[in-house]
Scaffold this motif. Structure first.
Motif, PDB file in Angstrom:
ATOM      1  N   VAL A 122       0.977  -1.268  -0.192  1.00 38.08           N
ATOM      2  CA  VAL A 122       0.478   0.557  -0.605  1.00 38.08           C
ATOM      3  C   VAL A 122       0.393   1.356   0.028  1.00 38.08           C
ATOM      4  CG1 VAL A 122      -1.608   2.007   1.254  1.00 38.08           C
ATOM      5  CG2 VAL A 122      -1.982  -1.254   1.406  1.00 38.08           C
ATOM      6  N   SER A 138       0.507   4.252  -2.828  1.00 36.90           N
ATOM      7  CA  SER A 138       0.360   5.637  -2.443  1.00 36.90           C
ATOM      8  C   SER A 138       1.643   6.415  -3.047  1.00 36.90           C
ATOM      9  CB  SER A 138       0.173   5.685  -0.927  1.00 36.90           C
ATOM     10  OG  SER A 138       0.635   6.820  -0.920  1.00 36.90           O
ATOM     11  N   SER A 190      -6.597  -0.964  -1.081  1.00 38.07           N
ATOM     12  CA  SER A 190      -6.317   0.292  -0.564  1.00 38.07           C
ATOM     13  C   SER A 190      -5.593   0.872  -1.101  1.00 38.07           C
ATOM     14  CB  SER A 190      -5.540   0.738   1.309  1.00 38.07           C
ATOM     15  OG  SER A 190      -5.251   2.016   1.389  1.00 38.07           O
ATOM     16  N   GLN A 226      -6.276   4.483  -3.897  1.00 37.79           N
ATOM     17  CA  GLN A 226      -5.154   5.268  -4.170  1.00 37.79           C
ATOM     18  C   GLN A 226      -4.898   5.394  -5.896  1.00 37.79           C
ATOM     19  OE1 GLN A 226      -2.793   6.491  -1.192  1.00 37.79           O
ATOM     20  NE2 GLN A 226      -3.147   4.518   0.255  1.00 37.79           N
ATOM     21  N   GLU A 234     -13.910  -1.708  -4.138  1.00 38.88           N
ATOM     22  CA  GLU A 234     -14.079  -0.446  -3.802  1.00 38.88           C
ATOM     23  C   GLU A 234     -13.042   0.432  -5.097  1.00 38.88           C
ATOM     24  OE1 GLU A 234     -13.341   2.662  -0.023  1.00 38.88           O
ATOM     25  OE2 GLU A 234     -12.453   0.651  -0.167  1.00 38.88           O
TER      26      GLU A 234
END
Length: 453
Positions: free
Chosen positions: A291, A295, A320, A324, A348
């Motif tokens: 992650v 990011s 996650s 991003q 998501e």
């Protein structure tokens, strides 16, 4: 594949008679052996039509190569062969390498030579590199899987300092270490002609990555570098990031897949690309990026205006990290190809991709999401939305990249097996009639592999 060996006599006669339709001879996998190779070489002595000769995996040894090289280097014979492929003939060996080197000293027409898996070893390479000090026709040389070590790398380096014609060199899957990479880097610091270099699956390590980064500071020609599968790790990635962050070098494409790079290396590369205005392709597949690394790459995409291809297949970015990256596309109008296959992405990420790609982003054309955690319903939702309202022309969904050929959703919503040009690719063409115009047969094939290695 290739011409039928059962019709070898008619093929040989066609060559002897300059059949205008025989511009390419492909006998791949036909195991013609030395006897037929000799007969073909003799027929070529009377031919100026054949431009491409492919003898891949034909059970040819140095005995057959002797006659072929005599034909290609004779000053009394005019031939038009521009491309010669001798891959996967391990019996060619060191002696065959010497013969090929002697041929290159006198041949002024050959432009592409492929010798992958020919059993050359360091000894067989020497004559070839010596010939290339002065050869002014060869532009592409492939030497993969030949057991080449650091001694061979030193000869290659010496050749690179003198040769002004060679544009492409593949040393894939050999045994070159950091010391050999250092020698090659010294050659690159002088060379101005080489534009692509493949060093994937060697043993370069951190030392090799540092040497290449240092040597390329003075190089203004190399555009494509592949060093996948070399265990360079985060330290090696950081050395290459230092090169990318400076004003030196000319790289347009960098492949560092399968190098045990974690978040640390990804963060450093992302920071470098915030300042880099040249690199258009970055391959990071099969690493250990999570992650935090995703990011950082997402932050880079928000300000980078040059990167067009990002390959993150087979990492650990999770939903996650995927979220991003998806959100960053709302501020990026440069990236046109994104590979996120074999990452644990979920609903998501899908919802955000639908929102961004149908409203804000107008540049992304190719998206690979195979082997993720998306449900069938989510896949259909994504496909339906992108088909009607986005710039995406091709979407790859379904089974894992490494899971073999699978079922892909067509633009009409049904199921089909669509492998494209590469085994194992499941893809969807979202704009009917544009497949040939865009020259896209599928995602995750040659381009992804090249970025990695």
């Amino acid at each position: 594949m290739g011409q039928d060996v059962s019709h070898f006599k008619s093929l040989r006669d066609g060559v002897k008679n300059n059949d205008e339709e025989l511009t390419e001879i492909d006998l791949s996998g036909k195991h013609i052996g030395d006897s037929r190779a000799v007969k073909l070489a003799q027929a070529l002595r009377q031919n100026d039509v054949v431009e491409k000769l492919i003898l891949k995996s034909c059970d040819v040894s140095d005995a057959g190569i002797t006659h072929l090289c005599d034909t290609l280097c004779s000053v009394l014979i005019t031939n038009n062969i521009r491309v010669l492929v001798l891959d996967e003939n391990p019996k060619i060996g060191a002696e065959g390498g010497r013969l090929i080197g002697d041929m290159l000293k006198n041949n002024g027409s050959l432009e592409e030579l492929s010798l992958n898996g020919c059993g050359l070893g360091d000894l067989g390479l020497v004559a070839i590199t010596f010939a290339l000090h002065d050869n002014m026709s060869l532009t592409s040389l492939e030497l993969g899987s030949n057991g080449l070590k650091d001694e061979a790398a030193e000869h290659i380096a010496a050749m690179l300092k003198e040769n002004t014609k060679l544009e492409g060199l593949s040393l894939f899957q050999n045994q070159i270490t950091g010391q050999g990479a250092k020698a090659i880097a010294e050659g690159l610091s002088v060379n101005r002609s080489l534009t692509w270099l493949g060093l994937g699956k060697n043993f370069l390590g951190v030392e090799g990555a540092w040497a290449l980064s240092d040597g390329l500071r003075a190089n203004r020609g190399l555009q494509w570098l592949a060093v996948g599968g070399n265990s360079i790790g985060d330290r090696g990635a950081t050395h290459l990031a230092t090169l990318l962050s400076g004003e030196h070098g000319s790289l347009l494409s960098l492949g560092v897949g399968d190098n045990a790079i974690t978040n640390e290396g990804a963060v450093n590369l992302a920071e470098a690309l915030k300042r880099n205005i040249r690199l258009s392709s970055l391959g990071l597949e099969q690493n250990h990026i999570g992650v935090e690394g995703a990011s950082a790459l997402a932050g880079m995409l928000r300000c980078n205006k040059s990167l067009k291809t990002l390959v993150l297949t087979g990492n650990r970015i999770g939903d996650s990290g995927g979220l991003q990256l998806a959100m960053s596309l709302s501020e990026n109008q440069a990236l046109d190809t994104l590979h996120l296959a074999d990452n644990p992405l979920g609903e998501e990420t899908v919802s955000t991709l639908v929102e961004v790609l149908t409203s804000d982003n107008e540049s992304l054309q190719r998206l690979d999401l195979r082997g993720t955690l998306m449900s069938k319903a989510a896949q259909r939702k994504l496909q339906g939305a992108l088909q009607s309202q986005s710039s995406v022309l091709q979407l790859a969904i379904g089974p894992s990249v490494h899971g073999g050929r699978g079922s892909a959703l067509t633009a009409a919503g049904g199921d089909q097996t669509d492998g494209g040009a590469v085994e194992g690719v499941s893809s969807v063409t979202l704009r009917q009639g544009l497949r040939h115009k865009q020259s896209m047969a599928g995602l995750g094939g040659l381009e992804g592999d090249m970025e990695m290695y």
